[in-house]
Design a protein around this motif. Sequence first.
Motif, PDB file in Angstrom:
ATOM      1  N   SER A   1      -4.069  15.042   6.409  1.00 16.54           N
ATOM      2  CA  SER A   1      -4.657  14.297   7.617  1.00 16.54           C
ATOM      3  C   SER A   1      -3.479  13.565   8.158  1.00 16.54           C
ATOM      4  O   SER A   1      -2.618  13.419   7.748  1.00 16.54           O
ATOM      5  N   VAL A   2      -3.884  13.368   9.586  1.00 13.68           N
ATOM      6  CA  VAL A   2      -3.024  12.382  10.225  1.00 13.68           C
ATOM      7  C   VAL A   2      -3.480  11.283  10.500  1.00 13.68           C
ATOM      8  O   VAL A   2      -4.666  11.112  10.958  1.00 13.68           O
ATOM      9  N   PHE A   3      -2.762  10.150  10.421  1.00 10.76           N
ATOM     10  CA  PHE A   3      -3.068   8.677  10.600  1.00 10.76           C
ATOM     11  C   PHE A   3      -2.894   8.192  11.961  1.00 10.76           C
ATOM     12  O   PHE A   3      -1.712   8.724  12.539  1.00 10.76           O
ATOM     13  N   LYS A   4      -3.753   7.509  12.661  1.00 11.23           N
ATOM     14  CA  LYS A   4      -3.531   6.898  13.859  1.00 11.23           C
ATOM     15  C   LYS A   4      -3.979   5.558  14.058  1.00 11.23           C
ATOM     16  O   LYS A   4      -5.041   5.176  13.492  1.00 11.23           O
ATOM     17  N   PHE A   5      -3.241   4.618  14.303  1.00 11.86           N
ATOM     18  CA  PHE A   5      -3.449   3.088  14.504  1.00 11.86           C
ATOM     19  C   PHE A   5      -4.289   3.077  15.977  1.00 11.86           C
ATOM     20  O   PHE A   5      -3.658   3.565  17.094  1.00 11.86           O
ATOM     21  N   ASN A   6      -5.494   2.622  15.826  1.00 12.11           N
ATOM     22  CA  ASN A   6      -6.116   2.797  17.238  1.00 12.11           C
ATOM     23  C   ASN A   6      -6.207   1.332  18.003  1.00 12.11           C
ATOM     24  O   ASN A   6      -6.982   1.197  18.934  1.00 12.11           O
ATOM     25  N   GLY A   7      -5.041   0.315  17.395  1.00 13.91           N
ATOM     26  CA  GLY A   7      -5.160  -0.891  18.069  1.00 13.91           C
ATOM     27  C   GLY A   7      -5.828  -1.962  17.208  1.00 13.91           C
ATOM     28  O   GLY A   7      -5.333  -3.163  17.388  1.00 13.91           O
ATOM     29  N   ARG A   8      -6.747  -1.453  16.353  1.00 15.24           N
ATOM     30  CA  ARG A   8      -7.033  -2.481  15.405  1.00 15.24           C
ATOM     31  C   ARG A   8      -7.265  -2.014  13.914  1.00 15.24           C
ATOM     32  O   ARG A   8      -6.893  -2.945  13.050  1.00 15.24           O
ATOM     33  N   THR A   9      -7.230  -0.913  13.487  1.00 14.49           N
ATOM     34  CA  THR A   9      -7.198  -0.264  12.289  1.00 14.49           C
ATOM     35  C   THR A   9      -6.586   1.066  12.201  1.00 14.49           C
ATOM     36  O   THR A   9      -6.308   1.779  13.209  1.00 14.49           O
ATOM     37  N   ILE A  10      -6.664   1.786  10.929  1.00 15.54           N
ATOM     38  CA  ILE A  10      -6.239   3.045  11.019  1.00 15.54           C
ATOM     39  C   ILE A  10      -7.175   4.228  10.860  1.00 15.54           C
ATOM     40  O   ILE A  10      -8.207   3.802  10.284  1.00 15.54           O
ATOM     41  N   VAL A  11      -7.011   5.014  11.795  1.00 15.70           N
ATOM     42  CA  VAL A  11      -8.328   6.163  11.841  1.00 15.70           C
ATOM     43  C   VAL A  11      -7.393   7.300  11.169  1.00 15.70           C
ATOM     44  O   VAL A  11      -6.294   7.806  11.307  1.00 15.70           O
ATOM     45  N   ASP A  12      -8.501   8.085  10.543  1.00 15.09           N
ATOM     46  CA  ASP A  12      -7.989   9.235   9.692  1.00 15.09           C
ATOM     47  C   ASP A  12      -8.355  10.700  10.390  1.00 15.09           C
ATOM     48  O   ASP A  12      -9.662  10.817  10.717  1.00 15.09           O
ATOM     49  N   ILE A  13      -7.416  11.407  10.980  1.00 15.48           N
ATOM     50  CA  ILE A  13      -7.586  12.795  11.566  1.00 15.48           C
ATOM     51  C   ILE A  13      -7.463  14.038  10.956  1.00 15.48           C
ATOM     52  O   ILE A  13      -6.356  14.141  10.783  1.00 15.48           O
ATOM     53  N   PRO A  14      -8.529  14.454  10.388  1.00 15.99           N
ATOM     54  CA  PRO A  14      -8.417  15.750   9.640  1.00 15.99           C
ATOM     55  C   PRO A  14      -7.550  16.730  10.437  1.00 15.99           C
ATOM     56  O   PRO A  14      -7.996  16.987  11.687  1.00 15.99           O
TER      57      PRO A  14
ATOM     58  N   GLN B   1       5.047   5.706  10.383  1.00 17.89           N
ATOM     59  CA  GLN B   1       5.095   4.828  11.639  1.00 17.89           C
ATOM     60  C   GLN B   1       3.658   4.214  12.274  1.00 17.89           C
ATOM     61  O   GLN B   1       3.776   3.002  12.604  1.00 17.89           O
ATOM     62  N   GLU B   2       2.660   5.009  11.920  1.00 19.75           N
ATOM     63  CA  GLU B   2       1.294   4.587  12.280  1.00 19.75           C
ATOM     64  C   GLU B   2       0.910   3.256  11.369  1.00 19.75           C
ATOM     65  O   GLU B   2       0.266   2.253  11.894  1.00 19.75           O
ATOM     66  N   TRP B   3       1.266   3.426  10.093  1.00 27.01           N
ATOM     67  CA  TRP B   3       1.099   2.263   9.330  1.00 27.01           C
ATOM     68  C   TRP B   3       1.960   1.119   9.337  1.00 27.01           C
ATOM     69  O   TRP B   3       1.557  -0.002   9.229  1.00 27.01           O
ATOM     70  N   VAL B   4       3.136   1.364   9.909  1.00 26.58           N
ATOM     71  CA  VAL B   4       4.055   0.170  10.340  1.00 26.58           C
ATOM     72  C   VAL B   4       3.300  -0.459  11.558  1.00 26.58           C
ATOM     73  O   VAL B   4       3.437  -1.893  11.588  1.00 26.58           O
ATOM     74  N   LYS B   5       2.815   0.274  12.349  1.00 20.59           N
ATOM     75  CA  LYS B   5       2.102  -0.429  13.712  1.00 20.59           C
ATOM     76  C   LYS B   5       0.949  -1.367  13.164  1.00 20.59           C
ATOM     77  O   LYS B   5       0.760  -2.348  13.685  1.00 20.59           O
ATOM     78  N   PHE B   6       0.201  -0.794  12.322  1.00 21.53           N
ATOM     79  CA  PHE B   6      -1.038  -1.583  11.721  1.00 21.53           C
ATOM     80  C   PHE B   6      -0.562  -2.779  10.767  1.00 21.53           C
ATOM     81  O   PHE B   6      -0.972  -3.901  11.161  1.00 21.53           O
ATOM     82  N   SER B   7       0.784  -2.552  10.220  1.00 22.09           N
ATOM     83  CA  SER B   7       1.340  -3.649   9.561  1.00 22.09           C
ATOM     84  C   SER B   7       1.695  -4.755  10.335  1.00 22.09           C
ATOM     85  O   SER B   7       1.487  -6.015  10.203  1.00 22.09           O
ATOM     86  N   LYS B   8       2.346  -4.565  11.632  1.00 22.44           N
ATOM     87  CA  LYS B   8       2.420  -5.504  12.681  1.00 22.44           C
ATOM     88  C   LYS B   8       1.394  -6.109  13.289  1.00 22.44           C
ATOM     89  O   LYS B   8       1.258  -7.364  13.554  1.00 22.44           O
ATOM     90  N   TYR B   9       0.271  -5.286  13.316  1.00 20.43           N
ATOM     91  CA  TYR B   9      -1.144  -5.767  13.928  1.00 20.43           C
ATOM     92  C   TYR B   9      -1.518  -6.790  12.724  1.00 20.43           C
ATOM     93  O   TYR B   9      -1.943  -7.991  13.154  1.00 20.43           O
TER      94      TYR B   9
ATOM     95  N   SER C   1       0.852  -1.359   0.004  1.00 16.36           N
ATOM     96  CA  SER C   1       0.032   0.152  -0.077  1.00 16.36           C
ATOM     97  C   SER C   1       0.789   1.291   0.085  1.00 16.36           C
ATOM     98  O   SER C   1       2.066   1.380   0.618  1.00 16.36           O
ATOM     99  N   THR C   2       0.277   2.432  -0.791  1.00 17.87           N
ATOM    100  CA  THR C   2       0.796   3.599  -0.516  1.00 17.87           C
ATOM    101  C   THR C   2      -0.103   4.569   0.225  1.00 17.87           C
ATOM    102  O   THR C   2      -0.003   5.859   0.141  1.00 17.87           O
ATOM    103  N   SER C   3      -1.188   3.851   0.802  1.00 13.96           N
ATOM    104  CA  SER C   3      -2.261   4.608   1.594  1.00 13.96           C
ATOM    105  C   SER C   3      -1.742   5.610   2.494  1.00 13.96           C
ATOM    106  O   SER C   3      -2.492   6.579   3.178  1.00 13.96           O
ATOM    107  N   TRP C   4      -0.591   5.119   3.135  1.00 16.33           N
ATOM    108  CA  TRP C   4      -0.103   6.046   4.129  1.00 16.33           C
ATOM    109  C   TRP C   4       0.323   7.517   3.736  1.00 16.33           C
ATOM    110  O   TRP C   4       0.365   8.154   4.703  1.00 16.33           O
TER     111      TRP C   4
END
Length: 246
Positions: A202-215, A233-241, A191-194
């Motif tokens: 927007s700022v992305f945040k991994f919430n423990g299960r998925t990615i949340v988009d914070i405008p 870094q947040e998408w890396v966290k999601f990748s590990k999840y 993915s290039t979504s990050w």
Amino acid sequence: MKLFLTGEHTVKNGNLAQWDNVKILESYIYASKNAHFSRLILSKSLDFLLDSGAFTFMSDKKNTANWDEYIAKYCDFINSYKIKHFFELDIDSVVGLKEVERLRTKIERLTGKQPIPVWHKSRGLDYWKGMVKDYKYIAIGGIVTREIKLNEHPVFTRLIDIAHEAGAKVHGLGYTNLKGLERYKFDSVDSTSWLFGNRKGSVFKFNGRTIVDIPKPPGTRLKSQEVALNNFQEWVKFSKYAEQNL
């Protein structure tokens, strides 16, 4: 499911220590021209896929090449860096399937390894069934270009089931629909979504299960590089999840 991130070179941060167990997919066209690539590929903790650069040629059919020379250089690069996983040059729409198969055979001969063949809808179901018998790692292409339309995505279930029954793994090229990742049992995707957060503010945040988009709040400006690094870094966290739970 392994989630490989693409476009990491846009994060201008030389500290690779923070990238432990990061999964990266990079295009040969970029990697072969970038000096810092060797530091990435030689990182022991880096899980890596090398794309052939086929998307460049499919996006602009005027961008042609001497395919035998291109393949020779591609294979030299693969051999020099001892790259384990790399894709075929799936330019069916540019040169036709027979030529793609010839180039695939040449890649196998020059590297002594099987590339990851990339199935396109035009190849048909019988071709898919043949691929999963001959190759242990295969990919589905045409997702980003919408060759496979959104309403056709449920076919992924059947294709993946056929592959898994044959003992083959499946990579979804450019597939990171967050709900789809839970539904379809790809073995890996990229993915290039990050990158999109930085582009649209927007700022992305991994919430423990998925990615949340914070405008971003109205009237504020984001610091481009800081946002890019955070989103990566947040998408890396999601990748590990994803690797543990999807």
